[in-house]
Design a protein around this motif. Structure first.
Motif, short mmCIF file in Angstrom:
data_model
loop_
_atom_site.label_atom_id
_atom_site.label_comp_id
_atom_site.label_asym_id
_atom_site.label_seq_id
_atom_site.Cartn_x
_atom_site.Cartn_y
_atom_site.Cartn_z
N ASP B 370 45.98 56.91 30.15
CA ASP B 370 46.19 56.71 31.58
C ASP B 370 46.75 55.30 31.83
N PRO B 371 47.98 55.19 32.40
CA PRO B 371 48.55 53.84 32.59
C PRO B 371 47.76 53.00 33.60
N TYR B 372 46.97 53.67 34.41
CA TYR B 372 46.18 52.91 35.39
C TYR B 372 44.96 52.26 34.76
N LEU B 373 44.73 52.61 33.47
CA LEU B 373 43.54 52.13 32.80
C LEU B 373 43.70 50.68 32.32
N ALA B 374 44.96 50.24 32.13
CA ALA B 374 45.20 48.94 31.49
C ALA B 374 44.49 47.81 32.23
N GLU B 375 44.49 47.89 33.53
CA GLU B 375 43.91 46.80 34.32
C GLU B 375 42.39 46.72 34.12
N GLN B 376 41.74 47.91 34.17
CA GLN B 376 40.29 47.92 34.00
C GLN B 376 39.93 47.46 32.58
N ALA B 377 40.75 47.86 31.61
CA ALA B 377 40.50 47.45 30.22
C ALA B 377 40.61 45.93 30.11
N ALA B 378 41.60 45.37 30.79
CA ALA B 378 41.77 43.91 30.77
C ALA B 378 40.55 43.22 31.38
N LYS B 379 40.02 43.81 32.44
CA LYS B 379 38.85 43.22 33.10
C LYS B 379 37.64 43.18 32.17
N LEU B 380 37.38 44.35 31.52
CA LEU B 380 36.22 44.42 30.64
C LEU B 380 36.40 43.45 29.47
N ALA B 381 37.61 43.40 28.94
CA ALA B 381 37.84 42.52 27.80
C ALA B 381 37.66 41.06 28.21
N THR B 382 38.17 40.72 29.39
CA THR B 382 38.06 39.34 29.86
C THR B 382 36.60 38.95 30.06
N GLU B 383 35.86 39.83 30.70
CA GLU B 383 34.44 39.57 30.93
C GLU B 383 33.74 39.28 29.60
N LEU B 384 34.02 40.11 28.59
CA LEU B 384 33.34 39.97 27.30
C LEU B 384 33.84 38.76 26.51
N MET B 385 35.15 38.50 26.60
CA MET B 385 35.71 37.33 25.89
C MET B 385 35.03 36.06 26.37
N VAL B 386 34.93 35.95 27.69
CA VAL B 386 34.34 34.75 28.27
C VAL B 386 32.87 34.65 27.87
N LYS B 387 32.18 35.81 27.95
CA LYS B 387 30.76 35.81 27.68
C LYS B 387 30.47 35.54 26.19
N LEU B 388 31.24 36.14 25.31
CA LEU B 388 30.88 36.11 23.89
C LEU B 388 31.53 34.97 23.10
N SER B 389 32.68 34.50 23.56
CA SER B 389 33.34 33.47 22.75
C SER B 389 33.42 32.15 23.50
N GLY B 390 32.84 32.13 24.68
CA GLY B 390 32.87 30.90 25.47
C GLY B 390 34.27 30.52 25.93
N ALA B 391 35.21 31.47 25.89
CA ALA B 391 36.59 31.15 26.23
C ALA B 391 36.75 30.88 27.71
N ARG B 392 37.83 30.17 28.01
CA ARG B 392 38.23 30.00 29.42
C ARG B 392 39.43 30.89 29.66
N TRP B 393 39.34 31.66 30.78
CA TRP B 393 40.46 32.56 31.14
C TRP B 393 41.40 31.76 32.01
#
Lengths: 331, 766
Positions: B370-393
């Motif tokens: 589903d092409p509409y999924l890309a945005e939600q996937a980006a959100k979940l990934a961003t949330e986890l990246m920040v939480k788990l790797s201490g990254a800054r978005w």
């Protein structure tokens, strides 16, 4: 001549006789050409004594015959009693032929559907992609279109990958209603092993008529499965996906080994997968010029080897192709 | 697709036993291969015996160089002494401890033991021992804020059931835990959690340089930029989920991309920004001759049809299939460019087949995401990246082509009733469609949710949505027929009669492959790309297969081998497709005579007139002189002695040609009322005279009153002379109209003697 005395004498002599030879001697003695009675009969001049002596002759003949018959029975009994055999020795050898197990199953399936009023179609095995894929609503990117899955003669011609192309040919050739099955060989690029063979047998079924439903498919397959696996079998549908049917289902039959309780044959589920089926996709009907609003249909495909392996507990599909008489003569 | 049950339950509060759920899903939604288990077994208080421990002291074991002796705080009054073989930790480490009595994955029960003379009161576990991953280089290190004595089961899924699904190509939405949860929520009328993933704060607005040159191949590309990324291991809960789903934990950033793919179904990729030339992404088709080394270390030649993710100078990933080694995220990576894109499915499928490279990602793309999924996937990934790797978005861009509008379909609930064969109330159908995510207007115009657009495009597809939930209720009926005409065709009936006749003659039916290694016919069709050389030709004769089977039987020591097979052969001609006549072949002990006897019996079984047998030479597989054509139907002969030891007879007949001569309705002929006059007639003829021609000549001159004339004996010897033979015929004269007198029989016999004398120089022996 003393009739009474003669008759008594004959009676007691007969009673003592215990062989057919003695009976013959007595016949000569009492009824022979030079017997007292015959001589007396020759001398007879009056009607009355003639009748009397003839009556005596008849009585003597009857008595003699009766005794002979008794003694014959006794002798036959003696003879039979001397003829005992060992009934456990084998009978005379006849070479017996056997139909191949797949032929036996093919006929069973055919007979079920003949009984339901279906025709049987012997489809062709070398097919065009037009009938093997296009007509069956297989999209251009479908994996079985690739030479990695199927055996091609050239870009447009291949060995059919299922018996389904015969559906298309039958529908193109006639107007609905259609009720047919088509058993035959199909081909896949599979290396032979215990459960795979590059050549194997399927039977295709197709019914197209007004008002055909999934319920008709369910009843038909239940009837078939009970014919093949016994009257206690139950049938269920599981949802599935095939390009040429919509809705698509896979029929499961309750396990004939454990009656559904769960065993190694059914992988403890109580159910055994039997093939693929569904309502004929409207695209397929349109391809052959049928109007999906007018008629609907069901189609199914079953593997005959699978039935053989399951029902007869044959452990290796290759046994069906080796034709070892020790195997073939079991069935 | 492997789905850990606890993960599923994060999105839908399903409370039933997993086996029950599996049974329901198997019928209505997706094939369930099995329900398996990952991690520690949940039996009899076992979970409680796995706890957090903190190492207070760790030193070398006094009696063993390779062991450590540890004092471990388990939240109990006294620390426990535990011997451990790993060295990747020291005092202060927080570890996972299995206490005595615990049963570890694999089934071993831990005991209080003495190791090299020192008591060990438990076991410090590695990641692999807990089935959290593959790492066994040392023990698992836990976050230091976990309290000693806490049951591990309170902190992550220590052990749980796994649903192993075989998702069909039409349901890519089920290749995601959340998608499966949505399906379950609809089936059981449960509440579905909102899709996971909430954007944290965007801390800067750095440019993200994405250019998509091919918006058909890549209709969407969400790119996000992260700085100050700390690459490290993922926390245990994430490892547990990935391991349960069958993926190997690697590092927090890579694990996040995999986690999001599994959760939502949209594969992601993370690039090390520093390793992208000019820090830029270009989505384009490969240039001809381009190459790259993929993550599996293999150099791949790219095709101009392959869609690639390139930087300013070279491809850095094969779109949707696999990333490149050179831009891989590594331990020292600091800035990450995250790709959450959408790729067109057929292109991915074709590239994947060309490259013979299938991955978790390509498997999803080729089924359609589903092409509409890309945005939600980006959100979940961003949330986890920040939480788990201490990254800054710090950066975000969303490049879009034209995304497909949701399809709408006119639906008739009564149409579903007709096709399913069971009435389902319209409002129930409406409710079901709505729970599956469809919008159903008052007038039954149905809007398809974007995650189902590929599968559901027509009314019939909606019928399937209704049907699959009601399969168990579908009754068992038979079609209401208005016409019945099922019967075997004539050829099918004859085929069965032939099968039965051959069985009656003692032949066993064989099946052999239609594909053979060679064929006597030079025009036999050869497969350009056969499975093996053994299966290269489509056979034009069945006999080769029977010879093979004969050899197998001889090797096995089987006796009285007599085989037959009825199958298609394939004869190429001018048409696109070959002719596929059905042939009947037999191979039997007893040589030519027995094979011919079988052929004759077959003709009688079909009530066909006796065929002619003309000598034939150079038939493949046969003795050069002991072979004959059988009418127009085929041949019979002695197998060439090179092919099998002993004397074997063979025949092959064409079913269609046999059908031509088979008699369907036999008309009665009076062979009862008037007696036959039987005689034996012996003639001396030259060696080359065929008995068959003599019989033929006799029939010509006698007509129907010659009821039978069979050659019953052939004698050669001094009495008949060199180069000659004596043939005895059993002859029967019979009329169906009168009793033949001796004179009649004599006259008939005289005719025979005369014609055989004239034509063949035959003399009657007295």
């Amino acid at each position: 001549m003393d009739v009474e005395k003669l008759e008594q004498e004959a009676a007691s002599a007969l009673e003592q006789a215990d062989s057919l030879e003695q009976i013959e001697e007595l016949r000569v003695r009492f009824l022979g050409r030079s017997s007292e009675l015959k001589l007396a009969l020759r001398e007879v001049r009056d009607r009355e004594s003639g009748m009397r002596l003839n009556a005596l002759r008849q009585r003597l003949e009857a008595a003699l015959e009766e005794r002979r018959s008794d003694l014959e029975q006794v002798e036959l009994q003696h003879k039979l009693m001397a003829e005992s055999i060992d009934v456990t020795l084998p009978g005379e050898h006849f070479p017996e032929g056997h139909l191949h197990l797949i032929t036996q199953i093919r006929r069973e399936v055919e007979d079920v559907f003949l009984g339901l009023g279906y025709t049987i179609v012997d489809g062709r095995e070398v097919e065009t992609t037009h009938y093997n894929f296009d007509g069956l609503n297989m999209p251009p990117w479908h994996p079985t279109r690739s030479p990695g899955h199927s055996l091609f003669l050239n870009g447009d011609v291949l060995l059919r990958t299922e018996t389904s192309p015969s559906q298309i040919r039958v529908m193109e050739a006639q107007e609905p209603p259609v009720y047919m099955i088509s058993p035959g060989r199909v081909y896949r690029r599979d290396t032979p092993d215990a459960t795979h063979s590059p050549v194997f047998h399927q039977v295709e079924g197709l019914a197209v008529d007004r008002g055909i439903s999934l319920a008709d498919l369910k009843g038909t397959l239940l009837h078939l499965m009970r014919a093949l696996f016994g009257e206690k079998r139950e049938l269920r549908f599981r949802t599935h996906f095939f390009p040429f049917t919509e809705p698509s289902i896979e029929p499961d039959v309750s396990c004939h080994m454990c009656d559904g309780a769960g065993c190694p044959v059914c992988k403890r589920s109580g159910w055994i997968e039997m093939g693929g089926a569904g309502i004929v996709d409207p695209n397929v009907l349109e391809f052959v010029g049928y109007d999906p609003e007018e008629v609907s249909g069901f189609a199914f495909g079953l593997g005959l080897e699978r039935i053989a392996l399951l029902r007869h507990r044959v452990p290796d599909i290759r046994l069906l192709w080796e034709n070892d008489l020790r195997f073939s003569r079991q069935f | 697709m492997k789905v850990p049950y606890s993960w599923l339950r994060e999105y839908v509060p399903v409370a039933i036993a997993v086996e029950e759920l599996a049974d329901r899903l198997a019928v209505t939604s997706v094939e369930v291969e099995r329900v398996s288990w990952r991690g520690v077994a949940d039996l009899d208080g076992n979970f409680d015996r796995f706890r957090v421990g903190r190492v207070l002291e760790a030193e070398k074991h006094p009696n063993a160089d390779r062991l450590q002796l540890c004092q471990v705080d388990m939240g109990e009054p006294e620390p426990r002494q535990i011997v451990c073989g790993a060295w990747n930790f020291g005092a202060g480490a927080t570890v996972a401890v299995g206490l005595p009595g615990a049963v570890i994955p694999g089934g071993m029960k831990l005991e209080r033991v003495k190791l090299r003379g020192t008591a060990s009161d438990g076991m410090i576990m590695s990641e692999r021992e807990l089935e959290l991953g593959q790492d066994h280089s040392g023990i698992l290190l836990l976050p230091n804020d976990w309290e000693p004595g806490t049951p591990l089961a309170d902190m992550f899924a220590l052990g749980e059931p796994i649903l192993e699904l075989e998702v069909t190509g039409n349901r890519p939405d089920l290749l995601a835990v959340y998608g499966l949860a949505r399906e379950i929520a609809a089936l059981y009328r449960l509440e579905l959690a909102p899709p996971p993933g909430t954007d944290p704060e965007l801390l800067a607005d750095e440019p993200v340089q994405i250019s998509v040159e091919d918006l058909v191949g890549c209709p969407r590309y969400v790119g996000r930029l992260f700085r100050d990324v700390n690459i490290g291991p993922s926390p245990p809960w994430l490892k547990a989920r990935l391991s349960g789903a069958g993926m190997r934990p690697i590092s927090n950033v890579v694990d996040v991309t995999n986690y999001v793919m599994l959760a939502l179904g949209n594969p992601l990729h993370a690039f090390d920004l520093a390793r992208l030339t000019e820090g830029r992404i270009v989505v384009r088709r490969a240039h001809s001759g381009e190459q790259m080394r993929t993550l599996d270390g293999i150099d791949r030649k790219l095709d101009p049809r392959d869609l690639v993710i390139a930087d300013a100078s070279r491809p850095v990933a094969i779109a949707g299939i696999m990333g490149g080694e050179e831009s891989e995220v590594a331990e020292e990576s600091d800035s990450i460019l995250l790709e959450s894109a959408n790729f067109e499915r057929v292109g991915i499928l074709e590239s994947s087949e060309r490259l013979k490279l299938r991955t978790e990602g390509s498997n999803r793309w080729e089924k359609g995401v589903d092409p509409y999924l890309a945005e939600q996937a980006a959100k979940l990934a961003t949330e986890l990246m920040v939480k788990l790797s201490g990254a800054r978005w710090v950066g975000h861009v969303d490049v879009q082509g034209e995304l497909p509008a949701p399809a709408s379909i006119t639906f008739r609930p009564e149409r579903a009733d007709e096709l399913i064969g069971v009435p389902i109330p319209a409002d129930e159908q409406r409710g079901l469609l709505e729970r599956f995510g469809f919008e159903v207007a008052k007038d039954w115009t149905v809007t398809v949710p974007t995650f189902r657009t590929r599968d559901v495009t027509r009314e019939i597809d909606l019928v399937e949505e209704i049907a699959r939930v009601h399969l168990d209720e579908v009754p068992f009926t038979l079609p209401a027929r208005r016409a019945m005409w099922g019967r075997l065709t004539r050829e099918q009936r004859l085929r069965r009669r032939i099968e039965d006749a051959l069985c009656g003659l003692g032949f066993v039916e064989a099946y052999s492959y239609s594909l053979v290694d060679s064929d006597p016919d030079p025009k036999a069709i050869r497969l350009p790309d056969p499975l093996t050389a053994e299966h290269a030709f489509l056979r034009t004769t069945i006999l080769a297969g029977l010879i093979r089977s004969l050899q197998r039987n001889l090797d096995a020591g089987n006796e009285e081998v007599a085989l037959f097979e009825i199958a298609h052969v394939y004869l190429s001609g001018d048409d696109e497709l070959p002719a596929e006549p059905v042939r009947i072949a037999g191979l039997t002990w007893g040589g030519f005579a027995r094979a011919k006897g079988a052929v004759e019996a077959l003709y009688r079984a079909l009530a066909a007139p006796e065929p002619s047998f003309e000598p034939a030479r150079e038939l493949p597989f046969l003795h050069p002189l002991e072979a004959a054509r059988v009418g127009e139907t085929g041949w019979v002969g002695e197998l060439h002695p090179e092919l099998a030891p002993g004397e074997w007879g063979a025949f092959e007949l064409d079913l269609g040609a046999l059908a031509e001569v088979a008699c369907d309705v036999v008309v009665y002929e009076d062979v009862i009322s008037y007696p036959a006059v039987k005689q034996d007639l012996s003639f001396v003829v030259a060696e080359e005279v065929a008995a068959g021609s003599m019989i033929e000549a006799a029939r010509e001159v006698t007509g129907a009153e010659l009821r039978r004339m069979d050659a019953s004996d052939v004698y050669r010897g001094p009495q008949v002379g060199e180069g000659k033979k004596s043939i005895t015929f059993a002859v029967a004269f019979q009329s169906s109209e009168r009793t033949l007198s001796d004179e009649d029989a004599g006259a008939l016999r005289e005719k025979i003697v005369r014609v055989l004398g004239e034509r063949f120089g035959a003399t009657l022996r007295s």
